[in-house]
Motif scaffolding. Structure first.
Motif, PDB file in Angstrom:
ATOM      1  N   SER A  48       0.831  -1.208   0.000  1.00  0.00           N
ATOM      2  CA  SER A  48       0.000   0.000   0.000  1.00  0.00           C
ATOM      3  C   SER A  48       0.861   1.252   0.000  1.00  0.00           C
ATOM      4  CB  SER A  48      -0.943  -0.003   1.212  1.00  0.00           C
ATOM      5  OG  SER A  48      -1.867  -1.080   1.139  1.00  0.00           O
ATOM      6  N   ILE A  49       1.985   1.211   0.724  1.00  0.00           N
ATOM      7  CA  ILE A  49       2.899   2.354   0.754  1.00  0.00           C
ATOM      8  C   ILE A  49       3.575   2.536  -0.607  1.00  0.00           C
ATOM      9  CG2 ILE A  49       5.049   3.232   1.744  1.00  0.00           C
ATOM     10  CD1 ILE A  49       4.223   1.903   4.385  1.00  0.00           C
ATOM     11  N   THR A  51       2.618   1.592  -3.523  1.00  0.00           N
ATOM     12  CA  THR A  51       1.679   1.979  -4.598  1.00  0.00           C
ATOM     13  C   THR A  51       0.896   3.234  -4.257  1.00  0.00           C
ATOM     14  OG1 THR A  51      -0.070   0.558  -3.670  1.00  0.00           O
ATOM     15  CG2 THR A  51       1.420  -0.431  -5.301  1.00  0.00           C
ATOM     16  N   LEU A  52       1.334   3.970  -3.207  1.00  0.00           N
ATOM     17  CA  LEU A  52       0.669   5.206  -2.786  1.00  0.00           C
ATOM     18  C   LEU A  52      -0.810   4.982  -2.471  1.00  0.00           C
ATOM     19  CD1 LEU A  52       2.289   7.695  -5.346  1.00  0.00           C
ATOM     20  CD2 LEU A  52       3.040   7.127  -3.019  1.00  0.00           C
ATOM     21  N   GLY A  53      -1.118   3.853  -1.875  1.00  0.00           N
ATOM     22  CA  GLY A  53      -2.466   3.562  -1.413  1.00  0.00           C
ATOM     23  C   GLY A  53      -3.329   2.796  -2.392  1.00  0.00           C
ATOM     24  N   SER A  56      -4.359  -0.698  -1.417  1.00  0.00           N
ATOM     25  CA  SER A  56      -5.155  -0.845  -0.199  1.00  0.00           C
ATOM     26  C   SER A  56      -6.485  -1.545  -0.455  1.00  0.00           C
ATOM     27  CB  SER A  56      -5.401   0.516   0.448  1.00  0.00           C
ATOM     28  OG  SER A  56      -6.184   1.344  -0.407  1.00  0.00           O
TER      29      SER A  56
END
Length: 365
Positions: A48-49, A51-53, A56
């Motif tokens: 998630s970090i 891929t910039l969220g 998520s």
């Protein structure tokens, strides 16, 4: 999950046993393990970090499927069918709405207020659609759950009642709590079979009253003890200065927070036992038998472990708490669980689901 228990006496706040006695008692079981979930949890966070969220949404599906697959009753587990693409779209919409409000409030508070009003007005609709989405994407033995509540009921429960509770200085809070739970449980269904909910408003007021009285008695007692200590310091050491009073004062604040930490598991225990012991699926009755001493033990040991491991114990803590809550619930069957039939149900809105995640709402049944 740890098998350690507290030596303190346990109090059973479950509802009075029902009669007539159903033919079979089916216990809920949870087979998830902290070590397994830790791998899912840490990978979800890292991806998630990176891929910039964006990941998520997939992280949510992966997490929910793990919990559903490891939760079973009567020999069958639950399934989660959420589509990560739909969830991602919902999160983007929710992020745009909340981000727009944040920009507006920083630019001009008046503009921010104008943006907040329609956002809050849309919240009950999003909650309603989130219920539909969450339940439609949950199934057991190939039959999906569903939610038949209306948007108007959601506005009553999630807009009008909170406003009235605030205006009444909290006196209507137990009433609002009962109505929202009744809305969620009685409007939910499994296939074509509806759930029902019969907990009274008075039962919710009783729980709130018990917690309030115990909390106030503790605060008064602590105030008397530490107040007397401060007075004694003031008369015996006039030259001690402010530093002499800071120790007892901060100790009193800490003791009050610790007392609140005792009240919270008591309230959570009574609420879960009341809600689930008042819920039926057709003729099948649920029963919850949480004990507040064990809830407190799990909460305090989880907190200590999370602090000592700088947060790495979080997935283990989640598993411990969830396992005990789930395995405290039983289903008292009045016949075969094979007689349910499927029913068509609206899919709901992933936007509502995304909003509930961003605002950290727990809308699950």
């Amino acid at each position: 999950m740890s098998n350690a228990t507290s030596d303190a006496p346990s109090f059973n706040f479950a509802a009075t046993p029902l009669s007539p006695t159903p033919s079979t008692v089916e216990a809920f079981t949870f087979t998830g393990r902290g070590s397994e979930y830790f791998r899912i949890w840490i990978v979800n966070i890292l991806l998630s970090i990176v891929t910039l969220g964006i990941y998520s949404a997939w992280a949510k599906v992966r997490r929910n499927r793990y919990f559903y697959d490891n939760t079973s009753v009567a020999g069958s587990s639950f399934e989660y069918h959420g589509n990560p693409i739909a969830i991602l779209k919902g999160r983007i919409i929710a992020a745009v709405l909340i981000g727009g409000y944040q920009v507006a409030i920083r630019t001009n508070p008046k503009i921010g207020l104008l943006v907040l009003i329609p956002l809050m007005a849309a919240m009950p609709w999003l909650v309603w659609r989130s219920y539909q989405f969450k339940l439609y994407n949950s199934s057991y033995r190939g039959i999906r759950f569903g939610f038949k509540g209306s948007a108007g009921q959601s506005y009553f429960n999630y807009l009008l009642l909170p406003v009235l509770s605030g205006l009444s200085l909290g006196l209507l809070l137990p009433f609002a709590h009962q109505r929202t739970k009744k809305y969620l449980h009685s409007e939910s269904k499994f296939g074509a079979t509806h759930f029902s909910f019969d907990a009274s408003i008075g039962a919710f007021y009783k729980i709130y009253a018990i917690c309030f009285v115990i909390g106030m008695l503790g605060f008064i007692g602590l105030g008397i003890i530490f107040g007397g200590s401060l007075v004694a310091l003031g008369t015996a050491g006039k030259h001690a200065g402010p530093a002499g009073f800071s120790g007892p004062f901060f100790l009193m604040i800490f003791a009050m927070y610790a007392w609140m930490f005792l009240i919270i598991p008591l309230g959570l225990t009574m609420v879960q036992n009341l809600i689930w012991s008042s819920t039926k699926l057709g003729e099948h009755q649920f029963q919850s038998n949480l004990k507040w001493t064990k809830v407190f033990f799990i909460m305090i040991t989880n907190l200590i472990a999370i602090v000592c491991t700088l947060g790495l114990f979080t997935p283990f803590a989640h598993i411990r708490a969830l396992k005990y809550r789930l395995e405290s619930v039983t289903l008292l069957t009045a016949g075969s669980l094979d007689n349910f039939i499927a029913d068509a149900e609206p899919h709901g809105s992933a936007a509502g689901e995304g909003m509930s995640d961003l605002l950290d709402f727990d809308l699950s049944l």
